[in-house]
Design an enzyme around this catalytic site. Sequence first.
Site, PDB file in Angstrom:
ATOM      1  N   LEU A  34       0.759  -1.358  -0.036  1.00 54.78           N
ATOM      2  CA  LEU A  34      -0.055   0.013  -0.138  1.00 54.78           C
ATOM      3  C   LEU A  34       0.678   1.275   0.056  1.00 54.78           C
ATOM      4  O   LEU A  34       0.460   2.402  -0.587  1.00 54.78           O
ATOM      5  CB  LEU A  34      -1.019   0.116   1.399  1.00 54.78           C
ATOM      6  CG  LEU A  34      -2.334  -0.778   1.188  1.00 54.78           C
ATOM      7  CD1 LEU A  34      -2.917  -0.813   2.474  1.00 54.78           C
ATOM      8  CD2 LEU A  34      -3.086  -0.603  -0.089  1.00 54.78           C
ATOM      9  N   LYS A  35       2.011   0.972   0.656  1.00 54.50           N
ATOM     10  CA  LYS A  35       2.657   2.439   0.868  1.00 54.50           C
ATOM     11  C   LYS A  35       3.659   2.666  -0.390  1.00 54.50           C
ATOM     12  O   LYS A  35       4.386   3.652  -0.650  1.00 54.50           O
ATOM     13  CB  LYS A  35       3.371   2.442   2.227  1.00 54.50           C
ATOM     14  CG  LYS A  35       2.507   2.779   3.663  1.00 54.50           C
ATOM     15  CD  LYS A  35       1.897   4.168   3.440  1.00 54.50           C
ATOM     16  CE  LYS A  35       0.891   3.752   4.542  1.00 54.50           C
ATOM     17  NZ  LYS A  35      -0.280   5.057   4.383  1.00 54.50           N
ATOM     18  N   ASN A  36       3.809   1.928  -1.159  1.00 50.49           N
ATOM     19  CA  ASN A  36       4.716   1.720  -2.429  1.00 50.49           C
ATOM     20  C   ASN A  36       4.277   3.085  -3.481  1.00 50.49           C
ATOM     21  O   ASN A  36       3.379   3.260  -3.611  1.00 50.49           O
ATOM     22  CB  ASN A  36       4.869   0.553  -3.067  1.00 50.49           C
ATOM     23  CG  ASN A  36       5.962   0.803  -4.310  1.00 50.49           C
ATOM     24  OD1 ASN A  36       5.562   0.735  -5.302  1.00 50.49           O
ATOM     25  ND2 ASN A  36       7.052   0.402  -3.841  1.00 50.49           N
TER      26      ASN A  36
END
Lengths: 307, 340
Positions: free
Chosen positions: A102-104
């Site tokens: 998700l944070k990529n």
Amino acid sequence: MSKYSDDPAWSDIVPLPQDDGGPNPLAAIAYKDEYSEAMSYLRAVMAENEMSERVLGLTEHIISMNPAHYTVWLYRAKCLFTLSSDLKAEIAWLNPTALKHLKNYQIWHHRQTIIEKLDSADGEVTFISSMLEADSKNYHVWSYRQWLVRRFDLWHEGELEAVEGMLKEDVRNNSAWNHRWFVVFGNEKMEGVDDGVLEREMDYAKAAIYMTPQNQSPWNYLRGLLRYAKLPASTLKEFALEFASPEKPDEVHSSHALDLLADIYAEEENKKEAEKALDLLAKRFDPIRANYWNYRKSLLELPAAAS
Amino acid sequence: MSLVSGPGRGGITDDRLPHELRLFVDKHVCYIQSLDTRKDELEYWLTEHLRLSGLYWGLTALHLLGRPDGLPRNEVLDFVMSCMHDNGGFGAAPGHDAHMLYTISAVQILATLDAFGELEERVGGGRQKIGQYIASLQDTTTGTFAGDEWGETDTRFLYGALNALSLLGLLDLVNINQAVEHIQECANFDGGYGTSPGAESHAGQIFTCVAALSIAGRLDLVDRDKLGGWLSERQLKNGGLNGRPEKKEDVCYSWWVASSLAMIGRLHWIDAEKLTKFILNCQDPELGGFADRPGNMVDVFHTVFGIAGLSLVKYAGLVEVDPVYCMPLAVTKRALGKLK
């Protein structure tokens, strides 16, 4: 054991180990070995500029271990375009990959590159919705959504409804408020909005404030509308008085209402009331920013304070 | 410099705090020095794509702590130069593609080490080459900058370009007016700035936009009271700062928010004492380093921005930081002064 060195499909490649000037310390953990081996094959194929199916498999493997490695993404994109690969299949692979990481951040630019080439936004909004369900304030996802709306002219394709759905879920989601502004006012090809739209937006923000009087986002939105329409702050006087009054310090339901009232009184050259409101903010409702409120008070002394 | 997180955690979450409210300088120096020795950890390798920026963060933290010789100068220089590509750009580590972000880190490190002379000795015309690489990434239709040849644009890249070019004395290679116009298009209804026109206001992006305008000499375009109001609203009751409304506090915003306020002359609008306490609570008093918030793992990114935040609010004993560059003020004065 080794994914690549024991695989006949890779027997022609001499892996290039990391050259960091010392003995290679990557021995302790198996996962580390797997990553380091894959990287040594990547260095070798990149040195030869090889574009092939097996390179796509290799980049997929490395991305699964380390999706933040930007060079791998770029090499993968180059490879996809050189081989004229099926880009829809690429998107189908990207969907679960993005949800897993998700944070990529690298993945969004890759997606944009692929969608640009595909020249079709089919299925994208649905995918974005599933991303936002997992992380409703993800900056990269919202930025990508804006790009998509502009690129494929999706201004009137359910964006407003989608944003309303999200604000219904969480009326404090500032990202959704921003997207609302973008959908309503952000279309560069549009020449202003009519009064009906302005009124609708005012009502929408007000309704949100009734639900959550101390919520910054709709107050900012309301103030943005005033500025956009070049309306005086006093337009909102009655509304603000529903939440606060300098005369009733024990019945203040919103510091943002007091803040707005301070501007309204300044506009009306009612210095006394403006000072009262700002004093309440500095001393009681938002003392951490006392210097800010005191600065606002000092502006009341200037002749141009009302403008 | 690796980006390995830990080993320690920031902060002490119980009531033992009051006597701990000081900066553990020696611990932080040791922490930064130890980062490059942790090659037996997987995370060391998984963060290779950030290494050059990690080096800039570590080196800057050491300078601000008053330990400019904390890392071996020649080795740092060798590593930086090993990341340079023929096109003048720098990758995050040898073998990584050139990218704007790492090119900026490289220039910042070279400026901090006062090594532009050595750059020329090692690569003839190196300064000019770097400048040309950065200039080639300006989008001539919008004025903004891309991160690399693939064209992703972001106000971070625009700021970085102006930061590095000004340190190199090569601002005239790009169209500053057009870049400034682009920043104005990124201004939002709430007074903040985002990553591109229409994108949500975000304290990190506000830093990049305000700092770029500062380098361009165009801070007159900023509505200081409105922006200052939004920025000061980022301080939460615990003293920490968040990056957007309704988000959690994080030490790195101690830098992005406070430096932006400093550039527009409004730093006193937040409570410096409370911010100082919050930042100090994020350090690991035993193993060194800062975390994003108390209780989390420390890393070098939050370490430099925590220390830089403390420097901005004039924490005793720290070297003064330049809010525009996130480098020691003496360094930017020297680098920019040489150009005059």
